[in-house]
Design a protein around this motif. Structure first.
Motif, PDB file in Angstrom:
ATOM      1  N   GLY A   1       0.816  -1.205   0.000  1.00 42.21           N
ATOM      2  CA  GLY A   1       0.000   0.000   0.000  1.00 42.21           C
ATOM      3  C   GLY A   1       0.849   1.253   0.000  1.00 42.21           C
ATOM      4  O   GLY A   1       0.570   2.209  -0.725  1.00 42.21           O
ATOM      5  N   THR A   2       1.896   1.256   0.810  1.00 46.29           N
ATOM      6  CA  THR A   2       2.749   2.436   0.873  1.00 46.29           C
ATOM      7  C   THR A   2       3.392   2.698  -0.477  1.00 46.29           C
ATOM      8  O   THR A   2       3.400   3.822  -0.978  1.00 46.29           O
ATOM      9  CB  THR A   2       3.855   2.255   1.920  1.00 46.29           C
ATOM     10  OG1 THR A   2       3.263   1.797   3.134  1.00 46.29           O
ATOM     11  CG2 THR A   2       4.580   3.553   2.170  1.00 46.29           C
ATOM     12  N   VAL A   3       3.917   1.638  -1.081  1.00 47.80           N
ATOM     13  CA  VAL A   3       4.595   1.826  -2.370  1.00 47.80           C
ATOM     14  C   VAL A   3       3.614   2.321  -3.431  1.00 47.80           C
ATOM     15  O   VAL A   3       3.882   3.293  -4.138  1.00 47.80           O
ATOM     16  CB  VAL A   3       5.245   0.505  -2.826  1.00 47.80           C
ATOM     17  CG1 VAL A   3       5.776   0.646  -4.224  1.00 47.80           C
ATOM     18  CG2 VAL A   3       6.360   0.115  -1.882  1.00 47.80           C
ATOM     19  N   VAL A   4       2.478   1.644  -3.514  1.00 52.43           N
ATOM     20  CA  VAL A   4       1.484   2.064  -4.514  1.00 52.43           C
ATOM     21  C   VAL A   4       1.026   3.482  -4.232  1.00 52.43           C
ATOM     22  O   VAL A   4       0.904   4.304  -5.135  1.00 52.43           O
ATOM     23  CB  VAL A   4       0.267   1.113  -4.502  1.00 52.43           C
ATOM     24  CG1 VAL A   4      -0.840   1.651  -5.375  1.00 52.43           C
ATOM     25  CG2 VAL A   4       0.688  -0.266  -4.978  1.00 52.43           C
ATOM     26  N   GLY A   5       0.798   3.776  -2.946  1.00 51.67           N
ATOM     27  CA  GLY A   5       0.381   5.120  -2.568  1.00 51.67           C
ATOM     28  C   GLY A   5       1.392   6.150  -3.019  1.00 51.67           C
ATOM     29  O   GLY A   5       1.037   7.168  -3.612  1.00 51.67           O
ATOM     30  N   ILE A   6       2.659   5.885  -2.765  1.00 50.63           N
ATOM     31  CA  ILE A   6       3.684   6.847  -3.149  1.00 50.63           C
ATOM     32  C   ILE A   6       3.700   7.027  -4.666  1.00 50.63           C
ATOM     33  O   ILE A   6       3.810   8.147  -5.177  1.00 50.63           O
ATOM     34  CB  ILE A   6       5.063   6.397  -2.649  1.00 50.63           C
ATOM     35  CG1 ILE A   6       5.075   6.440  -1.120  1.00 50.63           C
ATOM     36  CG2 ILE A   6       6.163   7.273  -3.210  1.00 50.63           C
ATOM     37  CD1 ILE A   6       6.330   5.895  -0.508  1.00 50.63           C
ATOM     38  N   ILE A   7       3.563   5.927  -5.389  1.00 50.14           N
ATOM     39  CA  ILE A   7       3.548   6.043  -6.848  1.00 50.14           C
ATOM     40  C   ILE A   7       2.388   6.918  -7.298  1.00 50.14           C
ATOM     41  O   ILE A   7       2.554   7.841  -8.085  1.00 50.14           O
ATOM     42  CB  ILE A   7       3.417   4.647  -7.504  1.00 50.14           C
ATOM     43  CG1 ILE A   7       4.665   3.820  -7.222  1.00 50.14           C
ATOM     44  CG2 ILE A   7       3.208   4.778  -9.008  1.00 50.14           C
ATOM     45  CD1 ILE A   7       4.619   2.425  -7.781  1.00 50.14           C
TER      46      ILE A   7
ATOM     47  N   ILE B   1      -1.507   7.489   3.505  1.00 48.28           N
ATOM     48  CA  ILE B   1      -0.322   8.192   3.989  1.00 48.28           C
ATOM     49  C   ILE B   1       0.769   8.242   2.926  1.00 48.28           C
ATOM     50  O   ILE B   1       1.392   9.274   2.692  1.00 48.28           O
ATOM     51  CB  ILE B   1       0.176   7.526   5.287  1.00 48.28           C
ATOM     52  CG1 ILE B   1      -0.876   7.772   6.378  1.00 48.28           C
ATOM     53  CG2 ILE B   1       1.527   8.066   5.705  1.00 48.28           C
ATOM     54  CD1 ILE B   1      -0.586   7.089   7.679  1.00 48.28           C
ATOM     55  N   GLY B   2       0.977   7.093   2.250  1.00 48.53           N
ATOM     56  CA  GLY B   2       1.973   7.084   1.179  1.00 48.53           C
ATOM     57  C   GLY B   2       1.584   8.054   0.081  1.00 48.53           C
ATOM     58  O   GLY B   2       2.406   8.806  -0.427  1.00 48.53           O
ATOM     59  N   GLY B   3       0.285   8.028  -0.252  1.00 54.08           N
ATOM     60  CA  GLY B   3      -0.176   8.877  -1.339  1.00 54.08           C
ATOM     61  C   GLY B   3      -0.030  10.357  -1.053  1.00 54.08           C
ATOM     62  O   GLY B   3       0.333  11.147  -1.926  1.00 54.08           O
ATOM     63  N   THR B   4      -0.326  10.751   0.174  1.00 52.77           N
ATOM     64  CA  THR B   4      -0.217  12.166   0.497  1.00 52.77           C
ATOM     65  C   THR B   4       1.231  12.594   0.474  1.00 52.77           C
ATOM     66  O   THR B   4       1.580  13.686   0.046  1.00 52.77           O
ATOM     67  CB  THR B   4      -0.792  12.433   1.892  1.00 52.77           C
ATOM     68  OG1 THR B   4      -2.104  11.893   1.952  1.00 52.77           O
ATOM     69  CG2 THR B   4      -0.847  13.910   2.172  1.00 52.77           C
ATOM     70  N   SER B   5       2.101  11.717   0.945  1.00 50.88           N
ATOM     71  CA  SER B   5       3.495  12.079   0.999  1.00 50.88           C
ATOM     72  C   SER B   5       4.128  12.065  -0.383  1.00 50.88           C
ATOM     73  O   SER B   5       4.976  12.896  -0.703  1.00 50.88           O
ATOM     74  CB  SER B   5       4.212  11.094   1.923  1.00 50.88           C
ATOM     75  OG  SER B   5       5.581  11.265   1.811  1.00 50.88           O
ATOM     76  N   GLY B   6       3.691  11.114  -1.245  1.00 52.05           N
ATOM     77  CA  GLY B   6       4.302  10.983  -2.569  1.00 52.05           C
ATOM     78  C   GLY B   6       4.262  12.243  -3.399  1.00 52.05           C
ATOM     79  O   GLY B   6       5.096  12.452  -4.274  1.00 52.05           O
ATOM     80  N   GLY B   7       3.289  13.099  -3.119  1.00 54.43           N
ATOM     81  CA  GLY B   7       3.166  14.306  -3.918  1.00 54.43           C
ATOM     82  C   GLY B   7       4.393  15.182  -3.890  1.00 54.43           C
ATOM     83  O   GLY B   7       4.678  15.931  -4.824  1.00 54.43           O
ATOM     84  N   LEU B   8       5.178  15.061  -2.837  1.00 59.97           N
ATOM     85  CA  LEU B   8       6.322  15.953  -2.720  1.00 59.97           C
ATOM     86  C   LEU B   8       7.404  15.620  -3.748  1.00 59.97           C
ATOM     87  O   LEU B   8       8.198  16.471  -4.142  1.00 59.97           O
ATOM     88  CB  LEU B   8       6.901  15.901  -1.298  1.00 59.97           C
ATOM     89  CG  LEU B   8       7.568  14.614  -0.792  1.00 59.97           C
ATOM     90  CD1 LEU B   8       9.031  14.540  -1.143  1.00 59.97           C
ATOM     91  CD2 LEU B   8       7.444  14.535   0.731  1.00 59.97           C
TER      92      LEU B   8
ATOM     93  N   PHE C   1      14.901   4.820   1.009  1.00 61.40           N
ATOM     94  CA  PHE C   1      15.661   3.977   0.099  1.00 61.40           C
ATOM     95  C   PHE C   1      15.448   4.380  -1.344  1.00 61.40           C
ATOM     96  O   PHE C   1      16.292   4.163  -2.196  1.00 61.40           O
ATOM     97  CB  PHE C   1      15.293   2.504   0.313  1.00 61.40           C
ATOM     98  CG  PHE C   1      15.885   1.954   1.570  1.00 61.40           C
ATOM     99  CD1 PHE C   1      15.094   1.581   2.632  1.00 61.40           C
ATOM    100  CD2 PHE C   1      17.264   1.859   1.711  1.00 61.40           C
ATOM    101  CE1 PHE C   1      15.657   1.103   3.812  1.00 61.40           C
ATOM    102  CE2 PHE C   1      17.836   1.386   2.872  1.00 61.40           C
ATOM    103  CZ  PHE C   1      17.029   1.011   3.932  1.00 61.40           C
ATOM    104  N   GLY C   2      14.301   4.989  -1.588  1.00 62.07           N
ATOM    105  CA  GLY C   2      14.027   5.383  -2.960  1.00 62.07           C
ATOM    106  C   GLY C   2      14.616   6.728  -3.318  1.00 62.07           C
ATOM    107  O   GLY C   2      14.648   7.122  -4.480  1.00 62.07           O
ATOM    108  N   LEU C   3      15.088   7.445  -2.293  1.00 59.41           N
ATOM    109  CA  LEU C   3      15.554   8.823  -2.471  1.00 59.41           C
ATOM    110  C   LEU C   3      16.515   8.961  -3.650  1.00 59.41           C
ATOM    111  O   LEU C   3      16.331   9.807  -4.524  1.00 59.41           O
ATOM    112  CB  LEU C   3      16.239   9.291  -1.175  1.00 59.41           C
ATOM    113  CG  LEU C   3      16.567  10.776  -1.091  1.00 59.41           C
ATOM    114  CD1 LEU C   3      15.303  11.575  -1.161  1.00 59.41           C
ATOM    115  CD2 LEU C   3      17.309  11.077   0.186  1.00 59.41           C
TER     116      LEU C   3
END
Lengths: 501, 160, 331
Positions: A25-31, A68-75, A380-382
């Motif tokens: 979920g976190t990964v997909v959210g970030i994407i 949470i991932g999705g909101t953060s991914g926007g940055l 890690f993705g940074l």
């Protein structure tokens, strides 16, 4: 009671399946969050059917991880592409992009990531410790109060556009005007729809956002092609990013700002109807207002990113507070969570602790774990994120646009939104050419409907008595704050002009 | 042309505001004593007209104070206001969206990327093979991930 | 040489595109042949209210079981706005290939009566009325000085324009308000947003009377913060038999909130039949479905289709259209 806590926590923490789902979920959210046009809400809507097969705790945990991932991914796209991935990251562009241009993309990302984490945790603390107090405060907000808050937020447009006040006000007004397109609040009268049914729901904030920012960026690339001076950022990314890219000292200096931004994020979260689209900009403008060096904002100082990212993540637990304690979702994304809970036979409300205490504690644990997962995944993705900048702009931009189309179409499954996207891209391009600031437009657009709806409601509640805006204490306070905000800002602008002369 | 920028943009805004207000007048009013749906639009229209008026005045003032330095600055930047690449880019964007329902997402995106990337690449650097590969692979990958992987609906054309 | 390479690559690309793309494009044609192959791809139910509400819950629960019954994927999309008219317009004007349906409720008739839309159920090919609410309730704060609906009406007469009654244009709440006005009430009818927003407004003392379904207010009844004056359903529901019916007080206010599924006009009737039959099977025979709707909303399985359904739709339409002038002039 302790058994409830233990059960709740262990259903998340000691459950490998759950943790696995949450990581996904976190990964997909970030994407989803990082692609302009795709949002956490969309990702969550897609995964709801998946939750049917999971237990209540696992299902909610998955949705929270996406959120949470999705909101953060926007940055990520905000900093690297100057295109906010979601409305929650608009303010991050303002200092994120300049930092990237200065070669500090890694630092900007690092700051954003860490403070997203902090915002979530502070919000979580509020959720766990003082939800009942916060909900009882939230209840006291009626239309008068909402109107006063939106007016106050709108006055902050003045802060956002201190460079050119008139132009900022004009753009803000344009935002308000675009928000009037569609069926009017309360009586659903058609306004500016020209008989076109597709316009009945008005323009979608995402379309406006992506259009104004992304499409105009892309067109801007076309311009640079012509003039030959391509903005090639690939040069400035050849650096090593140590840890999160910023020092302990810098971290400490930002703590107060983070607390303040969290407070704003939580406050806007608990008010149903206002969400993280507004909180990030509000936090940013407040930070700029209260800063000792406001002129640095917009040139690439981390304070801006801290304010924006802390606030938008703190809003998440904020929206969950009224959801759990009152059964009232703080925004449309929380409404999805509500839907998922109801499908599992869990009805949030004042009795949720008695009836479903285990789930409540599971939610607490899930938020904490998601925040941690987000931190780790993004850490890690940074290095990889920064690599995106290495793709030459002339290739990257068309690809980004194709993704924007995916997002635009995904909002409502119609090509009309894609057309609207280009329309706003055109508007954004014209505005940029005319040196108009873009962010006030978004603020105006986001707040326009809330303001009008609550203004008209307030009037009807008080039977036409305008004085009630001042007899309601909270409303009065915010209106006075708005007034002072205008006065102070005008004064400082006037002073600056005098100094420059 | 540059020096008139403020006045022109102010003028455009004024025009927009006037039109917006004009259309706003057609919004039906309901006489229940409270505020109807025509109120805010009219209010916005009036405020914008005022603000654009101010912008025009400011522009005129700036013009007058810059009269003296005119001759020197004019010759510096010979770039025109609207650049041909921009126009082409917009045309590509519009065509892309227009073709979405006709050709479907996959094909339209491939064509769009072919065109757009070629437009953006400097003439000397255009590597046709690379461009075709990027366009096709990217479009297919995105299609697979989102349409098949995530189950997101993407435009399906008449042809596919 | 380069040109040949280019041509070759393009051919491969086109073929690949054609193969992946056309696989999907083809199926929408076969759907027209009849319902044998239907559904061949994901079906969409459009819900005009936001997630978390009672209509949304009902359609999601139904869809969950329909998926197994039809061996299909059903996606629920929430398209809110305009009192439900944005969604109903979208579906009405959209493709009628049997893959998009409108998951609405009685508000469709109210939208027409209020003038929010110029069409009602007749603009669609109705599939079924698949669930019924246990009844919408008139809710006030526990300390409010009235205990029955009649007392509320009287109280409002004594304090004209002071009692704030939350009603939404084009919604059942507006019908309730109008009927009560007929009974002599003098309310200040105000807009307070969605179901949960109304509860918040009620708790926060911003409004005095709200119309809600049991799901949203149940817990507040237990905590003693809110109380119910009456149930506006036409008959006492099994789950909540303690609450008096408004009509039993002698006030002419009774209606049922029914959840329906509608297909755009022109959808292949074989598909409509197949879907309708599947719905009947799930509602009438599936024990898990019955359990779920009972736990969440106290509902009992209810389904009407075919001619009976068309009659029911017409009856509903007539009932609300009676007040069309009233609704539209009050605006």
């Amino acid at each position: 009671m302790t058994s409830m806590i233990l059960e709740g926590f262990s259903s998340i923490l000691l459950n490998p399946t759950c943790l696995l789902w949450m990581t996904l979920g976190t990964v997909v959210g970030i994407i989803f969050g990082s692609i302009p046009g795709l949002t956490a809400t969309m990702a969550m809507a897609m995964f709801i059917p998946v939750t049917y097969a999971l237990s209540a705790e696992e299902g909610i945990a998955l949705l929270l991880a996406l959120y949470i991932g999705g909101t953060s991914g926007g940055l990520i796209s905000a900093i690297l592409l100057n295109i906010p991935g979601t409305p929650a990251s608009i303010a991050t562009c303002m200092d994120g992009r300049p930092m990237a241009e200065k070669g500090q993309a890694g630092k900007a990302l690092g700051v954003g990531i860490v403070f997203s984490f902090i915002g979530t945790i502070v919000g979580l603390a509020a959720l766990v410790l003082i939800s009942p107090t916060l909900s009882s405060i939230a209840i006291k907000f009626g239309p008068h109060e909402y109107f006063a808050i939106t007016v106050f937020s709108l006055t902050l447009i003045i802060t956002l556009s201190s460079e050119n006040l008139v132009k900022g006000l004009i753009t803000g007004l344009l935002g308000l005007m675009f928000a009037t397109v569609g069926l009017a609040p309360i009586d659903s009268t058609a306004r500016y729809t020209f008989g076109n049914v597709s316009l009945n729901s008005g323009f979608n904030i995402l379309i406006v956002l992506v259009g104004i920012y992304a499409v105009s960026e892309i067109i801007g690339t076309a311009e640079s092609v012509h003039s030959g001076n391509r903005k090639d950022l690939s040069v400035v990314t050849d650096f090593k990013v140590k840890g999160f890219g910023f020092t302990m000292k810098e971290f400490v200096s930002q703590i107060w700002g983070a607390i303040r931004a969290s407070a704003i994020g939580i406050a806007l979260g608990i008010l149903p109807g206002i969400g993280n689209g507004t909180s990030n900009m509000l936090a940013y403008t407040v930070a700029k207002n209260q800063s000792k060096h406001p002129e640095k904002f917009g040139t690439g100082c981390i304070d801006g990113i801290v304010a924006s990212e802390t606030a938008n993540n703190a809003t998440i637990p904020g929206t969950i507070i009224p959801l759990l304690t009152l059964g009232i979702p703080g925004d449309s994304t929380a409404a999805l969570l509500l839907g998922a809970l109801v499908m599992k036979g869990i009805t949030p409300g004042p009795l949720i602790f008695q009836q479903n205490g285990k789930v409540v504690y599971a939610i607490y644990a899930a938020i904490g774990v998601s925040a941690l997962l987000m931190l780790l995944v993004e850490f890690f993705g940074l290095k990889w994120f920064v690599k995106i900048l290495k793709v030459p702009t002339h290739i990257l931009m068309p690809l980004v646009f194709a993704l924007c189309i995916v997002g635009a179409f995904g909002t409502n499954n119609r090509v009309f939104d894609c057309g609207a996207l280009i329309f706003f891209g055109f508007i954004g391009y014209l505005l940029k050419k005319g040196d108009y600031p873009l962010s006030p437009l978004i603020l105006g657009f986001v707040l326009g409907e809330i303001m009008e709806l609550n203004f008209r409601r307030a009037i009807s509640y008080s039977n036409g008595n305008y004085l009630e805006f001042f007899t309601h204490p909270i409303s009065c306070v915010f209106l006075i704050l708005a007034f002072f905000s205008i006065v102070m800002n005008l004064r400082s602008i006037y002073k600056k002009k005098k100094q420059a002369a | 042309m540059r020096k008139y920028k403020e006045i022109i943009s102010g003028g455009v805004m004024l025009l927009f505001a006037a039109v917006y207000f004009g259309i706003g007048m057609t919004i039906p009013e309901f006489n229940d004593g409270f505020i109807s749906s025509d109120f805010m639009p009219k209010l916005y229209g009036i405020i914008l007209m005022l603000l654009s008026g101010i912008q025009i005045i400011m522009g005129v003032r700036a013009l007058k104070t810059n009269q003296a330095e005119d001759g020197k600055t004019e010759t510096q930047e010979n770039t025109s206001f609207i650049v041909p690449e921009v126009v082409v880019a917009f045309i590509f964007l519009i065509l892309y969206v227009a073709l979405l329902n006709v050709l479907g997402f996959l094909l339209s995106t491939i064509l769009f990327l072919l065109g757009m990337v070629t437009l953006f690449t400097q003439k000397g650097e255009r590597n046709v093979v690379k461009i075709v590969l990027i366009s096709v692979i990217f479009s297919v990958v995105v299609y697979l991930i989102f349409a098949k992987g995530f189950g997101l609906t993407l435009p399906e054309g008449l042809i596919g | 040489m380069k040109k040949k390479l280019l041509a070759g690559l393009l051919t491969i690309a086109m073929t690949a595109a054609a193969l992946t793309g056309c696989g999907n494009g083809g199926s929408s044609d076969s759907a027209q042949e009849g319902s044998d192959g239907w559904p061949q791809k994901a079906v969409t139910f459009v819900c005009p209210w936001s997630a978390g509400g009672d209509t949304d819950f009902n359609i999601r629960t139904l869809a969950k079981y329909l998926e197994k019954e039809l061996d299909a994927t059903i996606t629920i999309v929430n398209t809110t706005g305009g009192g439900g008219s944005v969604a109903s317009n979208d579906v009405k004007n959209g493709k009628n290939d049997g893959y998009t349906f409108l998951a609405f409720d009685s508000a469709i008739a109210l939208n027409k009566a209020s003038g929010v839309t110029d069409f009602g159920y007749e603009a669609f090919d109705p599939v079924a009325m698949y669930a019924k609410s246990t009844g919408e309730l008139i809710v006030v704060r526990a300390d409010y000085p009235v205990d029955t609906v009649q007392e509320l009406v009287d109280y409002s007469k004594e304090h004209p324009g002071e009692v704030k009654f939350a009603a939404n244009t084009g919604g059942t709440s507006y019908y309730a308000a109008t009927k009560l006005k007929e009974a002599g009430a003098d309310f200040n009818i105000v807009n307070s947003g969605s179901s949960s927003e109304r509860v918040a407004a009620l708790l926060g003392n911003h409004i005095d009377v709200s119309i809600n379904s049991m799901g949203v207010v149940e817990q507040y009844l237990q905590t003693g913060e809110l109380k119910i004056l009456g149930n506006m359903a036409t008959e006492v529901p099994e789950a909540y038999s303690d609450y008096p019916l408004v009509k039993d007080e002698g006030i002419d206010l009774a209606y049922d909130l029914v959840y329906n599924l509608l297909a755009p006009k022109g959808t292949d009737s074989a598909i409509v039949e197949k879907l309708s039959a599947a719905i009947e099977k799930v509602v009438n025979e599936n024990a898990d479905y019955a359990e779920e709707i009972k736990t969440a909303y106290g509902q009992t399985p209810f389904v009407v289709s075919g001619d009976d359904m068309m009659q029911a739709f017409q009856a509903e339409d007539d009932m609300y259209m009676e007040y069309a002038d009233e609704f539209q002039s009050a605006n």
